[in-house]
Scaffold this active site. Structure first.
Site, PDB file in Angstrom:
ATOM      1  N   LEU A  64     122.927 125.453  34.976  1.00 37.61           N
ATOM      2  CA  LEU A  64     123.228 126.709  34.275  1.00 37.61           C
ATOM      3  C   LEU A  64     121.987 127.243  33.576  1.00 37.61           C
ATOM      4  O   LEU A  64     121.064 126.491  33.268  1.00 37.61           O
ATOM      5  CB  LEU A  64     124.348 126.450  33.256  1.00 37.61           C
ATOM      6  CG  LEU A  64     125.685 126.033  33.885  1.00 37.61           C
ATOM      7  CD1 LEU A  64     126.590 125.345  32.875  1.00 37.61           C
ATOM      8  CD2 LEU A  64     126.381 127.248  34.499  1.00 37.61           C
ATOM      9  N   PRO A  65     121.967 128.570  33.275  1.00 38.88           N
ATOM     10  CA  PRO A  65     120.714 129.176  32.814  1.00 38.88           C
ATOM     11  C   PRO A  65     120.218 128.747  31.429  1.00 38.88           C
ATOM     12  O   PRO A  65     119.042 128.432  31.290  1.00 38.88           O
ATOM     13  CB  PRO A  65     121.010 130.684  32.827  1.00 38.88           C
ATOM     14  CG  PRO A  65     122.323 130.865  33.481  1.00 38.88           C
ATOM     15  CD  PRO A  65     123.016 129.555  33.547  1.00 38.88           C
TER      16      PRO A  65
ATOM     17  N   THR B 215     117.731 123.137  32.388  1.00 30.97           N
ATOM     18  CA  THR B 215     116.704 122.890  31.375  1.00 30.97           C
ATOM     19  C   THR B 215     117.228 123.449  30.059  1.00 30.97           C
ATOM     20  O   THR B 215     117.399 124.659  29.915  1.00 30.97           O
ATOM     21  CB  THR B 215     115.385 123.601  31.756  1.00 30.97           C
ATOM     22  OG1 THR B 215     115.050 123.233  33.092  1.00 30.97           O
ATOM     23  CG2 THR B 215     114.272 123.220  30.814  1.00 30.97           C
TER      24      THR B 215
ATOM     25  N   LYS C 291     110.856 117.369  31.077  1.00 32.03           N
ATOM     26  CA  LYS C 291     110.905 118.615  31.850  1.00 32.03           C
ATOM     27  C   LYS C 291     110.116 119.735  31.144  1.00 32.03           C
ATOM     28  O   LYS C 291     109.393 120.501  31.782  1.00 32.03           O
ATOM     29  CB  LYS C 291     112.368 119.016  32.048  1.00 32.03           C
ATOM     30  CG  LYS C 291     112.613 120.422  32.539  1.00 32.03           C
ATOM     31  CD  LYS C 291     112.129 120.643  33.948  1.00 32.03           C
ATOM     32  CE  LYS C 291     112.387 122.092  34.378  1.00 32.03           C
ATOM     33  NZ  LYS C 291     111.649 122.441  35.589  1.00 32.03           N
TER      34      LYS C 291
ATOM     35  N   LYS D 148     112.210 131.139  28.375  1.00 30.74           N
ATOM     36  CA  LYS D 148     113.134 130.231  27.663  1.00 30.74           C
ATOM     37  C   LYS D 148     112.536 128.833  27.552  1.00 30.74           C
ATOM     38  O   LYS D 148     112.527 128.222  26.479  1.00 30.74           O
ATOM     39  CB  LYS D 148     114.468 130.166  28.417  1.00 30.74           C
ATOM     40  CG  LYS D 148     115.409 129.069  27.926  1.00 30.74           C
ATOM     41  CD  LYS D 148     116.390 128.578  28.995  1.00 30.74           C
ATOM     42  CE  LYS D 148     115.715 127.857  30.130  1.00 30.74           C
ATOM     43  NZ  LYS D 148     116.608 127.137  31.055  1.00 30.74           N
TER      44      LYS D 148
HETATM   45  P1  NAD Z   1     120.405 131.112  38.126  1.00 29.74           P
HETATM   46  O1  NAD Z   1     120.554 132.140  37.082  1.00 29.74           O
HETATM   47  O2  NAD Z   1     119.929 131.485  39.501  1.00 29.74           O
HETATM   48  O3  NAD Z   1     121.791 130.306  38.320  1.00 29.74           O
HETATM   49  C1  NAD Z   1     122.678 130.022  37.281  1.00 29.74           C
HETATM   50  C2  NAD Z   1     124.104 130.103  37.807  1.00 29.74           C
HETATM   51  O4  NAD Z   1     125.001 129.808  36.727  1.00 29.74           O
HETATM   52  C3  NAD Z   1     124.470 131.497  38.335  1.00 29.74           C
HETATM   53  O5  NAD Z   1     125.087 131.400  39.603  1.00 29.74           O
HETATM   54  C4  NAD Z   1     125.448 132.021  37.275  1.00 29.74           C
HETATM   55  O6  NAD Z   1     126.411 132.939  37.805  1.00 29.74           O
HETATM   56  C5  NAD Z   1     126.078 130.732  36.782  1.00 29.74           C
HETATM   57  N1  NAD Z   1     126.695 130.855  35.467  1.00 29.74           N
HETATM   58  C6  NAD Z   1     126.224 131.513  34.375  1.00 29.74           C
HETATM   59  N2  NAD Z   1     127.077 131.384  33.332  1.00 29.74           N
HETATM   60  C7  NAD Z   1     128.114 130.617  33.781  1.00 29.74           C
HETATM   61  C8  NAD Z   1     129.316 130.127  33.184  1.00 29.74           C
HETATM   62  N3  NAD Z   1     129.622 130.395  31.909  1.00 29.74           N
HETATM   63  N4  NAD Z   1     130.147 129.376  33.941  1.00 29.74           N
HETATM   64  C9  NAD Z   1     129.866 129.100  35.241  1.00 29.74           C
HETATM   65  N5  NAD Z   1     128.737 129.539  35.864  1.00 29.74           N
HETATM   66  C10 NAD Z   1     127.876 130.288  35.144  1.00 29.74           C
HETATM   67  O7  NAD Z   1     119.446 130.005  37.491  1.00 29.74           O
HETATM   68  P2  NAD Z   1     118.592 128.894  38.288  1.00 29.74           P
HETATM   69  O8  NAD Z   1     117.244 129.443  38.600  1.00 29.74           O
HETATM   70  O9  NAD Z   1     119.452 128.306  39.353  1.00 29.74           O
HETATM   71  O10 NAD Z   1     118.365 127.834  37.110  1.00 29.74           O
HETATM   72  C11 NAD Z   1     119.413 126.969  36.666  1.00 29.74           C
HETATM   73  C12 NAD Z   1     118.794 125.989  35.672  1.00 29.74           C
HETATM   74  O11 NAD Z   1     117.787 125.202  36.343  1.00 29.74           O
HETATM   75  C13 NAD Z   1     118.090 126.660  34.490  1.00 29.74           C
HETATM   76  O12 NAD Z   1     118.317 125.910  33.335  1.00 29.74           O
HETATM   77  C14 NAD Z   1     116.619 126.659  34.907  1.00 29.74           C
HETATM   78  O13 NAD Z   1     115.760 126.681  33.772  1.00 29.74           O
HETATM   79  C15 NAD Z   1     116.535 125.366  35.676  1.00 29.74           C
HETATM   80  N6  NAD Z   1     115.499 125.326  36.728  1.00 29.74           N
HETATM   81  C16 NAD Z   1     115.280 126.391  37.571  1.00 29.74           C
HETATM   82  C17 NAD Z   1     114.292 126.288  38.557  1.00 29.74           C
HETATM   83  C18 NAD Z   1     114.015 127.415  39.527  1.00 29.74           C
HETATM   84  O14 NAD Z   1     112.967 127.350  40.225  1.00 29.74           O
HETATM   85  N7  NAD Z   1     114.860 128.432  39.651  1.00 29.74           N
HETATM   86  C19 NAD Z   1     113.541 125.119  38.696  1.00 29.74           C
HETATM   87  C20 NAD Z   1     113.820 124.051  37.863  1.00 29.74           C
HETATM   88  C21 NAD Z   1     114.789 124.159  36.875  1.00 29.74           C
END
Ligand code: NAD
Length: 299
Positions: free
Chosen positions: A66-67, A96, A171, A240
């Site tokens: 989740l974000p 994260t 991380k 963030k």
């Molecule tokens: P994203 O925004 O693409 O995905 C998040 C998902 O969570 C979305 O599908 C959204 O609809 C869903 N969501 C939001 N609120 C919700 C709720 N209340 N209930 C259910 N679902 C909900 O984000 P991401 O890029 O996939 O990143 C996810 C996590 O991983 C973050 O914490 C980010 O910092 C971490 N991360 C991302 C990357 C990257 O390259 N994108 C790499 C490493 C770590």
């Protein structure tokens, strides 16, 4: 372990990680606030439900990707959250969130006798698809051992300790370096191009020389030189992570001079280019200031 595995959050990272669990033969129960993401998983044979509680009613192990820390906290322990589920034994947070929030979430889940494991990941969307992420796990070892075969589907595992938040700190320091490399490489390449050098040559030389880093090796060739800016990590999430890192460094008395400057630069990307921009678009700030664009002359 019950047959079904729970997965909450099917975004840039969650979808490919959950997809790998499906491909490995696991039955998934998934939820996301984005119904389009749910439809894709229904097509793959996953059972879709409409709340984290329903996921936790069905599954002993529940993953989340989740974000933000606030969203993770709400999903884990808010109304209709994982903590109110009847089957769940462990909540594995792949997001994260930072150590402070992780400690708070672990304590709330402990009230409902649910174990909390931090398992933030590094390696981007491509690493999530390929199952080559670095996964930094902390929390109760016995629960880690139960989840280990599942986690192995998404990458290389590093169990860093029992204490809640240790995986998160690992991380954040990794992402501080990734953000710093991208910021510094953007400035360096813009300077070189402004002076008349070809950007593709600049990147080739850096990658053969001592300046090479994760931005020169991955982000420039894949998303900046072709100007697709589609690496799959938003500026909002990068900013963030830097805010969390600076807050936690200050809280434990670790000085961050370079880190503070990098965070400020990302604050500018966030306000000038936008929170939804891809984080590779940071290069557009020094480009604007120099009045040039980093466009490869040769392929
Ligand atoms: P994203 O925004 O693409 O995905 C998040 C998902 O969570 C979305 O599908 C959204 O609809 C869903 N969501 C939001 N609120 C919700 C709720 N209340 N209930 C259910 N679902 C909900 O984000 P991401 O890029 O996939 O990143 C996810 C996590 O991983 C973050 O914490 C980010 O910092 C971490 N991360 C991302 C990357 C990257 O390259 N994108 C790499 C490493 C770590």
């Amino acid at each position: 372990m019950s047959e079904e595995i729970g997965f909450i959050g099917l975004g840039n990272m969650g979808a490919p990680m959950a997809g790998r669990l499906v491909a490995a033969g696991h039955k998934l129960v998934v939820t996301d606030v984005n119904t389009a993401a749910l439809k894709e998983f229904a097509k793959l044979g996953a059972r879709t439900v409409s709340s984290p509680r329903e996921v936790a009613d069905a599954c002993e192990t529940v993953f989340a990707s989740l974000p933000t820390p606030n969203i993770v906290e709400k999903v884990a322990a808010g109304e209709n959250g994982v903590s109110s589920g009847s089957s769940v034994k462990r909540f594995i947070d792949l997001s994260t969130t930072g150590a402070t929030s992780s400690e708070r979430i672990a304590a709330k889940l402990a009230e409902s006798k649910i174990a909390h494991l931090d398992a933030p990941v590094s390696g981007g969307k491509a690493g999530a698809k390929a199952g080559t992420l670095a996964v930094m796990i902390s929390g109760p070892r016995d629960h880690y051992e139960v989840a280990e075969p599942l986690l192995k589907n998404i990458g290389k595992l590093f169990y860093v300790g029992e204490k809640a938040g240790l995986g998160q700190t690992m991380k954040l320091v990794n992402n501080l370096l990734s953000a710093t490399a991208l910021a510094a490489t953007s400035e360096a390449v813009v300077m070189a191009v402004k002076a008349g050098l070809d950007p593709a040559t600049v990147i080739d030389v850096i990658n053969t020389g001592s300046g090479r880093n994760s931005a020169s090796q991955d982000k420039f060739p894949k998303a900046i030189l072709p100007r697709t800016f589609d690496y799959g990590f938003t500026t909002a999430l990068m900013y963030k992570d830097l805010k969390l890192c600076m807050e936690e460094a200050e809280a434990i008395g670790a000085q961050m001079w370079v880190g503070s400057a990098v965070k400020q630069l990302w604050q500018l990307v966030h306000s000038q280019i936008g929170p939804d921009s891809d984080f590779t678009q940071i290069v557009q700030l020094p480009e604007r200031w120099a009045g040039i664009e980093v466009v490869a002359k040769k392929t």
